[in-house]
Motif scaffolding. Structure first.
Motif, short mmCIF file in Angstrom:
data_model
loop_
_atom_site.label_atom_id
_atom_site.label_comp_id
_atom_site.label_asym_id
_atom_site.label_seq_id
_atom_site.Cartn_x
_atom_site.Cartn_y
_atom_site.Cartn_z
N LYS A 86 4.36 -42.38 -19.10
CA LYS A 86 5.34 -41.38 -19.04
C LYS A 86 5.98 -41.14 -20.55
N ILE A 87 5.81 -39.84 -20.83
CA ILE A 87 5.87 -39.63 -22.38
C ILE A 87 6.88 -38.31 -22.44
N THR A 88 7.30 -38.51 -23.57
CA THR A 88 8.21 -37.05 -24.05
C THR A 88 7.81 -36.80 -25.66
N VAL A 89 7.50 -35.59 -25.84
CA VAL A 89 6.94 -35.18 -27.24
C VAL A 89 7.66 -34.35 -27.70
N ILE A 90 8.03 -34.93 -29.05
CA ILE A 90 9.16 -34.16 -30.07
C ILE A 90 8.41 -33.42 -31.15
N ASP A 91 8.88 -32.26 -31.59
CA ASP A 91 8.23 -31.57 -32.74
C ASP A 91 9.01 -31.66 -33.70
N LYS A 92 8.59 -31.24 -35.03
CA LYS A 92 9.13 -31.52 -36.34
C LYS A 92 10.63 -30.46 -36.23
N ASP A 93 10.60 -29.47 -35.28
CA ASP A 93 11.79 -28.76 -35.12
C ASP A 93 12.91 -29.20 -34.24
N GLU A 94 12.22 -30.43 -33.64
CA GLU A 94 13.17 -31.23 -32.57
C GLU A 94 13.19 -30.58 -31.36
N GLN A 95 12.06 -29.81 -30.90
CA GLN A 95 11.94 -29.16 -29.69
C GLN A 95 11.27 -30.31 -28.75
N THR A 96 11.72 -30.43 -27.62
CA THR A 96 11.35 -31.45 -26.73
C THR A 96 10.48 -30.92 -25.57
N HIS A 97 9.35 -31.70 -25.13
CA HIS A 97 8.58 -31.56 -24.10
C HIS A 97 8.55 -32.79 -23.44
N GLU A 98 9.20 -32.83 -22.26
CA GLU A 98 9.25 -33.94 -21.11
C GLU A 98 8.37 -33.89 -20.18
N PHE A 99 7.37 -35.16 -19.76
CA PHE A 99 6.57 -35.14 -19.01
C PHE A 99 6.86 -36.31 -17.86
N ALA A 100 6.25 -35.95 -16.47
CA ALA A 100 6.55 -36.99 -15.57
C ALA A 100 5.57 -38.20 -15.65
N LEU A 101 5.71 -39.12 -14.98
CA LEU A 101 4.81 -40.36 -15.03
C LEU A 101 3.68 -39.82 -14.27
N LYS A 102 2.33 -39.93 -15.14
CA LYS A 102 1.13 -39.60 -14.34
C LYS A 102 0.05 -40.60 -15.07
N SER A 103 -1.14 -40.18 -14.64
CA SER A 103 -2.34 -40.91 -15.22
C SER A 103 -2.40 -40.75 -16.72
N LYS A 104 -3.06 -41.70 -17.02
CA LYS A 104 -3.29 -41.70 -18.71
C LYS A 104 -4.52 -40.37 -19.03
N ASP A 105 -5.33 -40.15 -18.00
CA ASP A 105 -6.04 -39.18 -18.10
C ASP A 105 -5.33 -37.79 -18.28
N ASP A 106 -4.37 -37.26 -17.37
CA ASP A 106 -3.49 -36.29 -16.99
C ASP A 106 -2.54 -36.00 -18.46
N VAL A 107 -2.12 -37.50 -18.98
CA VAL A 107 -1.44 -37.30 -20.13
C VAL A 107 -2.04 -37.01 -21.42
N ALA A 108 -3.42 -37.60 -21.35
CA ALA A 108 -4.25 -37.12 -22.62
C ALA A 108 -4.30 -35.70 -22.51
N GLN A 109 -4.92 -34.96 -21.15
CA GLN A 109 -4.87 -33.50 -21.21
C GLN A 109 -3.73 -32.67 -21.62
N ASP A 110 -2.36 -33.21 -21.19
CA ASP A 110 -1.24 -32.71 -21.83
C ASP A 110 -1.31 -32.48 -23.08
N LEU A 111 -1.53 -33.71 -23.85
CA LEU A 111 -1.57 -33.88 -25.05
C LEU A 111 -2.39 -32.63 -25.91
N VAL A 112 -3.62 -32.67 -25.32
CA VAL A 112 -4.60 -31.66 -25.74
C VAL A 112 -4.24 -30.27 -25.50
N ASN A 113 -3.57 -29.79 -24.50
CA ASN A 113 -2.97 -28.49 -24.10
C ASN A 113 -2.14 -28.02 -25.46
#
Length: 415
Positions: A372-399
């Motif tokens: 379960k991850i939250t991604v924050i960029d240098k402008d402090e914009q936040t992308h929150e993701f639900a709990l999911k498989s690590k394969d799906d998390v990886a795909q979210d990061l690639v996207n």
């Protein structure tokens, strides 16, 4: 002829017992001339038609034919051979070899390599007319095709028996053309095609003495999933991996094995300048024993203390070297004050993105198949993701990476 797609390819050439084995010498020569690395594997029967010395001389590699070579117990590892190759070509493929591979029989090095290979496999049959047309051979060829293998059909012409018909081994130029066309079709496509991606994964092990070390609970699952997702998006991926029991998710990934934080730093510094995207998802030790013993420490005192020295921070080091055409993203695994600690790391290490996960979230962190991850960029914009498989998390990061590259066309780096 132009066989440019073969340059740099790692090819296994299986040579079996057929009079057409003499053509394998010309095939090896053409493949090497095209810039391919060629490792020849011969069956025992093949050696009655052409000598290993001939093919070894042309390929510039010792020919392999048995599991154990010499008298010192040296092992020709069929699994490593299967993982090394970009393609396995069996040419000539005798009726006997076709039957063994179709049935999964494993009684020599070549058949073991075939069963271990994750790469594309090409069979170029060669035999007399009636053997080639026999229902058993036809059925075996169909079965091999059903497994996903490729058949380079035998050609029509005069055969060794004097008969005329199908059964001649395809000419070496034809085999090279087939391989060249195949690899041309496999050129990367996708949102990250032509991008070079560097990824680190797994734990590091910091030695206390020759038998003990300091480490952490990282399994490498997240980093390996990210590597697989980037490859599927068309990227060329180099994976620097700490000790882990995981298999590569894709044979196209180049893996560099390291053990310590220092080794991971050195490998990262070497590869970083060439990378468009670098994913440093490894759990690198912050401290290492300052004076590791060269012999096993004996149990003496009731209390044992280690002097620990700080390791070099890989993310901060690469952040300081980051070019304008590179982006740096870090992972922050936290147990408390998660957002505060992640934002601090984002700023102090010159990151562009930070991926935050918390050990307080059930199913996240080390050892799980989910995250379960939250991604924050240098402008402090936040992308929150639900709990999911690590394969799906990886795909979210690639996207996220692909979207950013499409917007600004820079490179990208992940820790």
């Amino acid at each position: 002829m132009d066989f440019t797609q073969l340059r740099g390819k790692r090819l296994l050439l299986g040579v079996t017992g057929s009079i057409s084995a003499y053509k394998s010498a010309l095939l090896v020569r053409l493949l090497v001339k095209a810039g391919a690395e060629v490792q020849v594997i011969m069956t025992q029967a093949a050696q009655t038609f052409i000598t290993p010395l001939t093919l070894a001389t042309l390929s510039k590699r010792p020919v392999l034919s048995t599991f154990v070579s010499g008298n010192d117990g040296s092992w020709n590892n069929h699994v490593e051979l299967g993982l090394w190759a970009d393609a396995l070509i069996v040419a000539p493929a005798s009726a006997h070899t076709l039957a063994r591979c179709a049935q999964g029989l494993c009684d020599d090095l070549l058949s073991a390599v075939y069963l271990s290979a994750r790469c594309p496999v090409f069979f170029a049959p060669a035999m007399d007319l009636d053997m080639y047309q026999h229902p058993a051979t036809v059925a075996n060829i169909h079965r091999l095709i059903s497994y996903g293998n490729h058949i380079i059909r035998a050609e029509h012409g005069e055969l060794a028996s004097g008969l005329v018909g199908e059964g001649r081994l395809a000419e070496p130029e034809t085999i090279c053309q087939t391989l060249n066309a195949f690899f041309a079709q496999q050129q990367p496509t996708g949102p990250l095609a032509s991008r070079q991606v560097l990824i680190t994964a797994g734990p590091t092990q910091e030695p206390i003495d020759p038998v003990r070390y300091v480490s952490n609970h990282s399994t490498g699952k997240m980093g390996y999933a990210i590597a697989g997702a980037f490859v599927r998006a068309g990227a060329s991926v180099t994976l620097i991996s700490g000790p882990t029991a995981l298999d590569l998710p894709d044979s196209r990934i180049e893996r560099i094995n390291v053990r310590t934080a220092r080794e991971m730093l050195d490998a990262s510094l070497d590869a970083f300048p060439r990378a468009d995207v670098t994913v440093l998802s490894a759990a690198v030790a912050d401290y290492t024993p300052a004076h590791p013993a060269d012999q096993k420490l004996k149990k003496k005192e009731s209390v044992f203390a280690l002097d620990m020295a700080r390791t070099v921070d890989i993310a901060a080091t690469l952040g300081a070297q980051k070019r304008p055409d590179q982006w740096l993203m870090g992972f922050a695994l936290e147990t408390n004050n998660e957002l505060e600690n992640a934002l601090k790391k984002l700023k102090t290490k010159n990151l562009d993105w930070i991926v935050l996960n918390s050990l307080r979230d059930a199913g996240a962190g080390f050892g799980h198949d989910t995250n379960k991850i939250t991604v924050i960029d240098k402008d402090e914009q936040t992308h929150e993701f639900a709990l999911k498989s690590k394969d799906d998390v990886a795909q979210d990061l690639v996207n996220l990476v692909a979207a950013k590259l499409q917007e600004q066309q820079p490179s990208f780096l992940i820790q």
